[in-house]
Design an enzyme around this catalytic site. Structure first.
Site, PDB file in Angstrom:
ATOM      1  N   CYS A   2       1.839  -2.703  15.546  1.00 57.05           N
ATOM      2  CA  CYS A   2       1.881  -2.649  14.203  1.00 57.05           C
ATOM      3  C   CYS A   2       1.156  -3.320  13.550  1.00 57.05           C
ATOM      4  O   CYS A   2       1.777  -4.397  13.436  1.00 57.05           O
ATOM      5  CB  CYS A   2       3.211  -1.950  13.395  1.00 57.05           C
ATOM      6  SG  CYS A   2       3.149  -1.962  12.186  1.00 57.05           S
ATOM      7  N   CYS A  44       6.814  -6.967   7.031  1.00 64.18           N
ATOM      8  CA  CYS A  44       7.848  -6.512   7.861  1.00 64.18           C
ATOM      9  C   CYS A  44       8.220  -7.523   9.046  1.00 64.18           C
ATOM     10  O   CYS A  44       7.766  -8.469   9.516  1.00 64.18           O
ATOM     11  CB  CYS A  44       7.421  -5.756   8.734  1.00 64.18           C
ATOM     12  SG  CYS A  44       9.060  -4.550   9.273  1.00 64.18           S
ATOM     13  N   CYS A  93       3.782   8.617   1.451  1.00 67.50           N
ATOM     14  CA  CYS A  93       3.876   7.580   1.952  1.00 67.50           C
ATOM     15  C   CYS A  93       3.639   6.319   1.511  1.00 67.50           C
ATOM     16  O   CYS A  93       3.299   5.529   0.656  1.00 67.50           O
ATOM     17  CB  CYS A  93       2.488   7.795   3.813  1.00 67.50           C
ATOM     18  SG  CYS A  93       3.393   6.292   4.942  1.00 67.50           S
ATOM     19  N   CYS A 148       6.766  -4.856  15.800  1.00 68.95           N
ATOM     20  CA  CYS A 148       6.130  -4.251  16.955  1.00 68.95           C
ATOM     21  C   CYS A 148       4.769  -4.818  17.267  1.00 68.95           C
ATOM     22  O   CYS A 148       3.918  -4.351  16.178  1.00 68.95           O
ATOM     23  CB  CYS A 148       6.517  -2.989  15.933  1.00 68.95           C
ATOM     24  SG  CYS A 148       8.210  -2.169  15.624  1.00 68.95           S
ATOM     25  N   CYS A 193      -1.285   6.188  10.164  1.00 68.04           N
ATOM     26  CA  CYS A 193       0.711   5.059  10.224  1.00 68.04           C
ATOM     27  C   CYS A 193      -0.284   3.512  10.833  1.00 68.04           C
ATOM     28  O   CYS A 193      -0.651   3.427  11.889  1.00 68.04           O
ATOM     29  CB  CYS A 193       0.855   5.982  11.771  1.00 68.04           C
ATOM     30  SG  CYS A 193       0.807   7.389  11.120  1.00 68.04           S
ATOM     31  N   GLU A 200       0.660  -1.666   0.076  1.00 70.55           N
ATOM     32  CA  GLU A 200       0.139   0.205  -0.072  1.00 70.55           C
ATOM     33  C   GLU A 200       0.675   1.479  -0.114  1.00 70.55           C
ATOM     34  O   GLU A 200       1.965   1.110   0.100  1.00 70.55           O
ATOM     35  CB  GLU A 200      -0.967  -0.165   1.231  1.00 70.55           C
ATOM     36  CG  GLU A 200      -2.206  -1.131   0.854  1.00 70.55           C
ATOM     37  CD  GLU A 200      -2.679  -1.080   2.436  1.00 70.55           C
ATOM     38  OE1 GLU A 200      -3.921  -1.526   2.242  1.00 70.55           O
ATOM     39  OE2 GLU A 200      -2.554  -1.099   3.274  1.00 70.55           O
TER      40      GLU A 200
HETATM   41  N1  SAH Z   1       9.336   0.684   9.513  1.00 72.53           N
HETATM   42  C1  SAH Z   1       9.846   1.669   9.508  1.00 72.53           C
HETATM   43  C2  SAH Z   1       8.844   2.175   8.666  1.00 72.53           C
HETATM   44  C3  SAH Z   1       6.757   2.086   8.606  1.00 72.53           C
HETATM   45  S1  SAH Z   1       5.965   2.742  10.037  1.00 72.53           S
HETATM   46  C4  SAH Z   1       9.299   1.795  11.141  1.00 72.53           C
HETATM   47  O1  SAH Z   1       9.290   1.723  11.949  1.00 72.53           O
HETATM   48  O2  SAH Z   1       9.933   3.252  11.614  1.00 72.53           O
HETATM   49  C5  SAH Z   1       5.947   3.828  10.016  1.00 72.53           C
HETATM   50  C6  SAH Z   1       5.430   4.747  11.549  1.00 72.53           C
HETATM   51  O3  SAH Z   1       4.231   3.962  12.489  1.00 72.53           O
HETATM   52  C7  SAH Z   1       6.524   4.348  12.465  1.00 72.53           C
HETATM   53  O4  SAH Z   1       6.802   5.208  13.677  1.00 72.53           O
HETATM   54  C8  SAH Z   1       5.882   3.342  13.275  1.00 72.53           C
HETATM   55  O5  SAH Z   1       6.372   3.043  15.099  1.00 72.53           O
HETATM   56  C9  SAH Z   1       4.084   3.615  13.361  1.00 72.53           C
HETATM   57  N2  SAH Z   1       2.894   2.715  13.953  1.00 72.53           N
HETATM   58  C10 SAH Z   1       3.490   1.412  13.517  1.00 72.53           C
HETATM   59  N3  SAH Z   1       1.813   1.166  13.670  1.00 72.53           N
HETATM   60  C11 SAH Z   1       0.649   2.105  14.185  1.00 72.53           C
HETATM   61  C12 SAH Z   1      -0.170   2.393  14.856  1.00 72.53           C
HETATM   62  N4  SAH Z   1      -1.060   0.944  15.042  1.00 72.53           N
HETATM   63  N5  SAH Z   1      -0.668   3.751  14.962  1.00 72.53           N
HETATM   64  C13 SAH Z   1       0.483   4.848  14.772  1.00 72.53           C
HETATM   65  N6  SAH Z   1       1.530   4.641  14.420  1.00 72.53           N
HETATM   66  C14 SAH Z   1       2.015   3.326  14.212  1.00 72.53           C
HETATM   67 FE1  SF4 Z   2       7.824  -2.893  11.088  1.00 75.63          FE
HETATM   68 FE2  SF4 Z   2       5.922  -2.339  11.915  1.00 75.63          FE
HETATM   69 FE3  SF4 Z   2       7.788  -1.674  13.170  1.00 75.63          FE
HETATM   70 FE4  SF4 Z   2       7.798  -0.445  11.169  1.00 75.63          FE
HETATM   71  S1  SF4 Z   2       6.485   0.056  13.476  1.00 75.63           S
HETATM   72  S2  SF4 Z   2       9.182  -2.049  11.958  1.00 75.63           S
HETATM   73  S3  SF4 Z   2       6.408  -1.493   9.681  1.00 75.63           S
HETATM   74  S4  SF4 Z   2       6.413  -3.964  12.284  1.00 75.63           S
END
Ligand code: SAH
Ligand code: SF4
Length: 393
Positions: free
Chosen positions: A144, A137, A130, A141, A370, A117
């Site tokens: 996420c 991934c 974006c 996390c 995000c 996406e």
């Molecule tokens: N993998 C990279 C880039 C993609 S995530 C990273 O982790 O930085 C982009 C941003 O969205 C990151 O700061 C991530 O921590 C945040 N993010 C992920 N899941 C989220 C959620 N459910 N609500 C708000 N922000 C989130």
């Molecule tokens: Fe991967 Fe989501 Fe963690 Fe970014 S925030 S490193 S996309 S699992």
């Protein structure tokens, strides 16, 4: 409490990929050097190579042309040579959803039938695209959505550049021959904040950004590109040296105990190690401030003490703090902090001298905010139990 079991090393599932029909090489995403080599290999005389690279480059990235027959300043037989050897291929747009707030989410199909996406976020005087760097991934996390997707493969440089190009198609942003030059740019900024960890796909991301930053095509300056990483320490200095774009760090916690749970890669490179590396970044890339992204999770990382610890930790680093209200997704194990809590946190950070904008969630109604990205049709998904176990709950 169960410890998270997430993989903290790169663990990319190799997905077999067929060459496109006819085995033609896709020119999209090749760096200038690679394009030169490809043109020579197809029979372009070396003496002409530099000129040909310039011409083809301009057609693809300035004019957005997809068909060699439209490259009218090239001789007919040279166009035929290009057509016999190469293609100009982009991800296929499966759907484009438009949010009530104007955010546009593209579901794109790439080689192998996989999906990623990309999200376009229009704002008053700018527009941010974006983009994704991986399908899924490998890092998990716990807050996420992307991290719950099992299947992972790295995107090619062409698939990364291709996201910018299909968004330009959709927005009608290619210049029109003969028309006066329009200086307003719909896509004025690119953020690598979609699906995937860009620093686990370093070469492809770097080459794609070289194409995007090139002064004769898409021409986005390095200061308009922000790469977000969860903190892959060994690649951070390289990002400064080889890309030079702005950096955002998914920080999210002020103690290793909490960060280990939220961003499991912290077990490999902890807060102290990460901050040490970041102290060098602006100097190396001649760059502006580093953005610290901080997702606000109710009762987990949002106390006044957290805010104060955060300020102490980043002291000495040119920084701004981007507070991200948590965006929920089906089965997510956390809740968004209350608005008053987020504001109180922002206030402490702001009074310490740091910009602390609260990121307005955009495109929530279409799951484009995000951390909500995930190919809905991707079948291999983790169960709720696995997600909960990884969140240490
Ligand atoms: N993998 C990279 C880039 C993609 S995530 C990273 O982790 O930085 C982009 C941003 O969205 C990151 O700061 C991530 O921590 C945040 N993010 C992920 N899941 C989220 C959620 N459910 N609500 C708000 N922000 C989130
Ligand atoms: Fe991967 Fe989501 Fe963690 Fe970014 S925030 S490193 S996309 S699992």
């Amino acid at each position: 409490m169960t410890e998270p079991t997430s993989p903290i090393t790169q663990d990319v599932l190799t997905v077999p990929r067929k060459l496109p029909e006819g085995g033609k090489l896709n020119l999209v995403g090749l760096t200038r050097e690679e394009l030169r080599a490809a043109l020579i290999a197809a029979g372009t005389p070396e003496k002409q190579a530099k000129m040909r690279v310039g011409q083809v480059w301009q057609w693809i990235y300035h004019w957005g042309v997809r068909d060699f027959s439209e490259m009218t300043n090239l001789a007919k037989d040279y166009r035929a040579l290009l057509d016999a050897n190469f293609e100009i291929a982009l991800p296929e747009v499966v759907t484009c959803q438009v949010s009530m707030d104007g955010t546009r989410k593209y579901l794109l199909r790439i080689a192998g039938g996989h999906e990623v996406e990309a999200v376009y976020i229009p704002e008053e005087n700018r527009g941010t695209l974006c983009i994704s760097s991986q399908v899924g991934c490998t890092l998990t996390c716990s807050f996420c959505h992307t991290g719950t997707q099992k299947l992972v493969r790295n995107l090619t440089a062409g698939e990364i550049v291709g996201q910018v190009m299909v968004a330009r198609d959709d927005l009608g942003e290619w210049p029109k021959p003969g028309a006066p030059k329009d200086e307003t740019r719909l896509i004025s900024n690119v953020v690598l904040m979609g699906m995937g960890e860009p620093l686990y796909n370093f070469e492809n991301v770097r080459n794609a950004m070289k194409v995007v930053m090139d002064g004769e095509g898409l021409t986005l300056s390095r200061r308009r590109i922000t790469l977000s990483t969860s903190g892959i320490v060994p690649e951070i200095a390289r990002t400064a040296e080889e890309i030079g774009c702005l950096l955002a760090i998914s920080f999210h916690a002020t103690t290793d105990e909490v960060r280990d749970k939220l961003v499991p890669v912290n077990k490999k490179w902890n807060i102290a190690t990460l901050l040490d590396t970041l102290r060098d970044y602006p100097r190396l890339s001649n760059s502006e401030r580093i953005t610290f992204e901080y997702v606000m999770l109710k009762g987990v990382n949002d106390s006044d003490d957290d805010a104060r610890r955060l300020i102490k930790l980043i002291r000495g680093i040119p920084a701004k703090i981007n507070l991200i209200p948590f965006n929920e997704w089906p089965g997510s194990p956390y809740q968004r902090s209350d608005w008053e809590r987020i504001e109180a946190f922002a206030d402490i950070v702001y009074k310490a001298g740091y910009a602390a904008p609260i990121r307005t969630p955009r495109g929530e109604d279409i799951m484009a905010a995000c951390g909500q990205l995930k190919s809905a049709t991707e079948r291999a998904r983790k169960s709720k139990a696995e997600i909960a176990a990884e969140a240490g709950q």
